[in-house]
Design an enzyme around this catalytic site. Structure first.
Site, PDB file in Angstrom:
ATOM      1  N   TYR A 145     -38.668  10.676  23.269  1.00 47.40           N
ATOM      2  CA  TYR A 145     -38.617   9.286  23.234  1.00 47.40           C
ATOM      3  C   TYR A 145     -37.211   8.648  23.296  1.00 47.40           C
ATOM      4  O   TYR A 145     -37.070   7.446  23.399  1.00 47.40           O
ATOM      5  CB  TYR A 145     -39.328   8.583  22.337  1.00 47.40           C
ATOM      6  CG  TYR A 145     -40.864   8.983  22.298  1.00 47.40           C
ATOM      7  CD1 TYR A 145     -41.494   9.055  23.493  1.00 47.40           C
ATOM      8  CD2 TYR A 145     -41.600   9.526  21.142  1.00 47.40           C
ATOM      9  CE1 TYR A 145     -42.875   9.533  23.340  1.00 47.40           C
ATOM     10  CE2 TYR A 145     -42.582   9.930  21.113  1.00 47.40           C
ATOM     11  CZ  TYR A 145     -43.465  10.009  22.223  1.00 47.40           C
ATOM     12  OH  TYR A 145     -44.669  10.422  22.165  1.00 47.40           O
ATOM     13  N   ASN A 178     -24.586   3.110  15.168  1.00 47.87           N
ATOM     14  CA  ASN A 178     -24.720   2.134  14.260  1.00 47.87           C
ATOM     15  C   ASN A 178     -25.803   1.409  14.296  1.00 47.87           C
ATOM     16  O   ASN A 178     -26.266   1.065  13.247  1.00 47.87           O
ATOM     17  CB  ASN A 178     -23.171   1.587  13.877  1.00 47.87           C
ATOM     18  CG  ASN A 178     -22.169   2.505  13.094  1.00 47.87           C
ATOM     19  OD1 ASN A 178     -22.679   3.309  12.340  1.00 47.87           O
ATOM     20  ND2 ASN A 178     -21.101   1.847  12.951  1.00 47.87           N
ATOM     21  N   ASN A 231     -37.972  -1.238   6.850  1.00 41.89           N
ATOM     22  CA  ASN A 231     -38.387  -2.599   6.109  1.00 41.89           C
ATOM     23  C   ASN A 231     -39.499  -3.293   6.542  1.00 41.89           C
ATOM     24  O   ASN A 231     -40.424  -3.984   5.892  1.00 41.89           O
ATOM     25  CB  ASN A 231     -36.799  -3.426   6.077  1.00 41.89           C
ATOM     26  CG  ASN A 231     -35.899  -2.924   5.219  1.00 41.89           C
ATOM     27  OD1 ASN A 231     -36.234  -2.007   4.502  1.00 41.89           O
ATOM     28  ND2 ASN A 231     -34.762  -3.441   5.313  1.00 41.89           N
ATOM     29  N   LYS A 268       0.968  -1.240  -0.086  1.00 41.49           N
ATOM     30  CA  LYS A 268       0.041   0.140  -0.025  1.00 41.49           C
ATOM     31  C   LYS A 268       0.882   1.325  -0.035  1.00 41.49           C
ATOM     32  O   LYS A 268       0.590   2.376  -0.907  1.00 41.49           O
ATOM     33  CB  LYS A 268      -0.801  -0.046   1.217  1.00 41.49           C
ATOM     34  CG  LYS A 268      -2.467  -0.049   0.927  1.00 41.49           C
ATOM     35  CD  LYS A 268      -3.025   0.118   2.122  1.00 41.49           C
ATOM     36  CE  LYS A 268      -4.389  -0.848   2.098  1.00 41.49           C
ATOM     37  NZ  LYS A 268      -5.150  -0.769   3.300  1.00 41.49           N
ATOM     38  N   LYS A 273     -50.692  -0.534  22.894  1.00 48.81           N
ATOM     39  CA  LYS A 273     -51.892  -0.877  22.346  1.00 48.81           C
ATOM     40  C   LYS A 273     -51.947  -1.212  20.690  1.00 48.81           C
ATOM     41  O   LYS A 273     -52.074  -1.907  20.071  1.00 48.81           O
ATOM     42  CB  LYS A 273     -53.349  -0.059  22.387  1.00 48.81           C
ATOM     43  CG  LYS A 273     -54.375  -0.096  21.610  1.00 48.81           C
ATOM     44  CD  LYS A 273     -55.472   1.055  22.139  1.00 48.81           C
ATOM     45  CE  LYS A 273     -55.368   2.363  21.595  1.00 48.81           C
ATOM     46  NZ  LYS A 273     -55.178   2.359  20.198  1.00 48.81           N
ATOM     47  N   HIS A 292     -29.060   2.982  13.410  1.00 47.73           N
ATOM     48  CA  HIS A 292     -29.061   2.877  11.837  1.00 47.73           C
ATOM     49  C   HIS A 292     -29.650   1.580  11.416  1.00 47.73           C
ATOM     50  O   HIS A 292     -30.377   1.518  10.566  1.00 47.73           O
ATOM     51  CB  HIS A 292     -27.672   3.227  11.000  1.00 47.73           C
ATOM     52  CG  HIS A 292     -27.218   4.462  11.540  1.00 47.73           C
ATOM     53  ND1 HIS A 292     -27.990   5.733  11.726  1.00 47.73           N
ATOM     54  CD2 HIS A 292     -25.980   5.181  11.612  1.00 47.73           C
ATOM     55  CE1 HIS A 292     -27.159   6.742  11.969  1.00 47.73           C
ATOM     56  NE2 HIS A 292     -26.003   6.459  11.820  1.00 47.73           N
ATOM     57  N   CYS A 345     -51.701   4.380  24.296  1.00 42.96           N
ATOM     58  CA  CYS A 345     -51.743   3.959  22.825  1.00 42.96           C
ATOM     59  C   CYS A 345     -50.314   3.164  22.287  1.00 42.96           C
ATOM     60  O   CYS A 345     -50.612   2.509  21.575  1.00 42.96           O
ATOM     61  CB  CYS A 345     -51.306   5.554  22.418  1.00 42.96           C
ATOM     62  SG  CYS A 345     -52.716   6.674  22.569  1.00 42.96           S
TER      63      CYS A 345
END
Ligand SMILES: NC(=O)c1ccc[n+]([C@@H]2O[C@H](COP(=O)([O-])OP(=O)(O)OC[C@H]3O[C@@H](n4cnc5c(N)ncnc54)[C@H](O)[C@@H]3O)[C@@H](O)[C@H]2O)c1
Length: 434
Positions: free
Chosen positions: A257, A214, A225, A37, A271, A217, A268
């Protein structure tokens, strides 16, 4: 003031960092153990592709040099950024071989160095690595002391491959994990042109922040999804649903939150999670993340019970705050009641105080789920006189006289005393998340 910077480890993070620091005007010496490298870089060729990096390298090459010698890199610099890899081992744990090796070699070089040197790790490292591995290794191999002879910080990198140069100059935040004022000042000077918030915090929180980002995320991807897939089962466009969700910056995408504390409750959240899950079940599909939301919430209540069992003196507690949140008398799905039930089942005598709730209200809502008598609700004065005080956070208007809480076991589940150092520092103060 820092003028010469070494970058140890020339992968995606180290190479982008080297070029960007050179662009900022620093003399940069890049070092890697991989000689192929370094040979490529010396010939002006990049071992990786990153958008815009080739051009930037050509532009700043007079400010850049490369070596395989860590000793040379340290001796020619005032500060080093360590960007070595931290890959996963087969069992999923983090391989810290390169992190430790770099610390050993930097330590060796520091031995004969005659100035205060700054070591800054940018690799993603698990919580406690700075305090328990890196600093002790640097001290051992240099025979010198952190904060006396050298400074140290953990400074997580937030860049993303593909937009790494832009991200380097425009990070979402700059986190400097250190207890050394001089190191913090040098890093703040280096980053002063960046248009974001700079946060100086101790090592372990900085280390944790990078993991939390992370994981968050990853959860967001799972969440979007699963929601998208569920939406489709009802003929809804998941993308459109999430677009609207993301437009709400007040409650959805906000710090609201996102405060570690006690379990959620109320009429709420539980439920609606249950509601969507039952619809999903009927569709015969699997949504493991959504399915784990309520068990995760309940496991938090169990953790509170274990904390109380571990530290309470005797088998009597008082729960201050019975409603599911402050400013209401609503006890539907209140985590305080589930906690009380757990404690009763473990043989505790439980008393309650809540200015807006009485036993009748709980019985009406929970039926025979829990045995609560009128006399179990006591006055605030009597409650504070008990030995084991459990604060759920749904009652926050507490007496301010801190002497009242001395010699009491204080279980602060939701941070009612988080900003009161005289109480937080008591030996008998217990919390779940801080
Ligand atoms: N790649 C990303 O997008 C990204 C973003 C943020 C944070 N990170 C974190 O930054 C760290 C580096 O990531 P990367 O993707 O650049 O890794 P990488 O594998 O591309 O590069 C690591 C480099 O370190 C070198 N190295 C290993 N041991 C060395 C030593 N003792 N001395 C000098 N060089 C040594 C390797 O030869 C390699 O070139 C990791 O901890 C990673 O989790 C990565």
């Amino acid at each position: 003031m820092v003028k010469n910077i070494a970058v140890i480890g020339l992968g995606y993070v180290g190479l982008v960092g080297s070029a960007c620091l050179a662009k900022m005007g620093y003399n940069v010496i890049g070092m890697d153990i991989d000689s192929s490298k370094v040979d490529m870089l010396k010939k002006g060729k990049l071992p990786i592709y990153e958008e815009g990096l080739d051009e930037l390298f050509q532009e700043v090459k007079s400010k850049l040099e490369f070596t395989t010698s860590i000793d040379e890199a340290v001796k020619k610099s005032d500060l080093c950024f360590v960007c070595v890899g931290t890959p996963s081992k087969k069992d999923g744990s983090v391989d810290l071989t390169y992190v430790e090796q770099a610390a050993k070699e930097i330590g060796e070089s520091l031995k004969s160095l005659d100035k205060y040197y700054y070591v800054v790790y940018r690799s993603t490292i698990p919580p406690t690595t700075s305090q328990e591995l890196i600093i002790p290794t640097l001290e051992k191999y240099s025979n010198k002391k952190y904060q006396k002879d050298f400074g140290y910080a953990f400074n997580p990198e937030f860049l993303r491959e593909g937009s790494a140069i832009y991200d380097f100059f425009n990070p979402p935040k700059t986190v400097i994990g250190t207890t050394d004022e001089k190191t913090a000042q040098e890093l703040l000077e280096i980053y002063k042109s960046m248009p974001n918030e700079k946060i100086v915090i101790p090592f372990v929180e900085a280390e944790m922040v990078k993991y939390v980002d992370n994981i968050w995320h990853a959860i967001k991807v799972d969440f979007a999804n699963e929601i998208g897939y569920a939406a489709k089962q009802f003929g809804a466009d998941g993308r459109l649903v999430m677009d609207v969700f993301c437009k709400d910056r007040k409650l959805n995408i906000s710090p609201t939150y996102l405060k570690p504390g006690f379990a959620f409750g109320g009429s709420c959240l539980p439920k609606d999670v249950k509601g969507l899950l039952s619809l999903i079940k009927k569709k015969n599909i699997e949504e493991p993340l959504l399915e784990s939301v309520l068990p995760s919430n309940y496991s938090h209540i169990k953790k509170a019970k274990h904390l109380i069992e571990e530290h309470a003196e005797g088998k009597e507690v008082v729960i201050l705050g019975v409603a599911f949140k402050p400013g209401t008398d609503d006890v539907r799905e209140s985590p305080a009641i589930y906690l009380a039930k757990e404690l009763l089942d473990s043989g505790f005598k439980v008393y309650y105080f809540d200015p807006l709730v009485n036993a009748e209200k709980v019985r009406k809502t929970f039926g025979d789920f829990i045995d609560i008598k009128d006399e179990d609700f006591i006055s605030l004065e009597n409650a504070i006189n008990k030995k084991n005080l459990v604060f759920t956070g749904s009652f926050t208007n507490l007496p301010k006289d801190t002497s009242l809480y001395k010699n009491k076991n204080i279980f602060d589940l939701n941070g009612v005393f988080y900003d009161i150092p005289e109480i937080r520092s008591l030996e008998t103060y217990y919390a779940l998340c801080w």
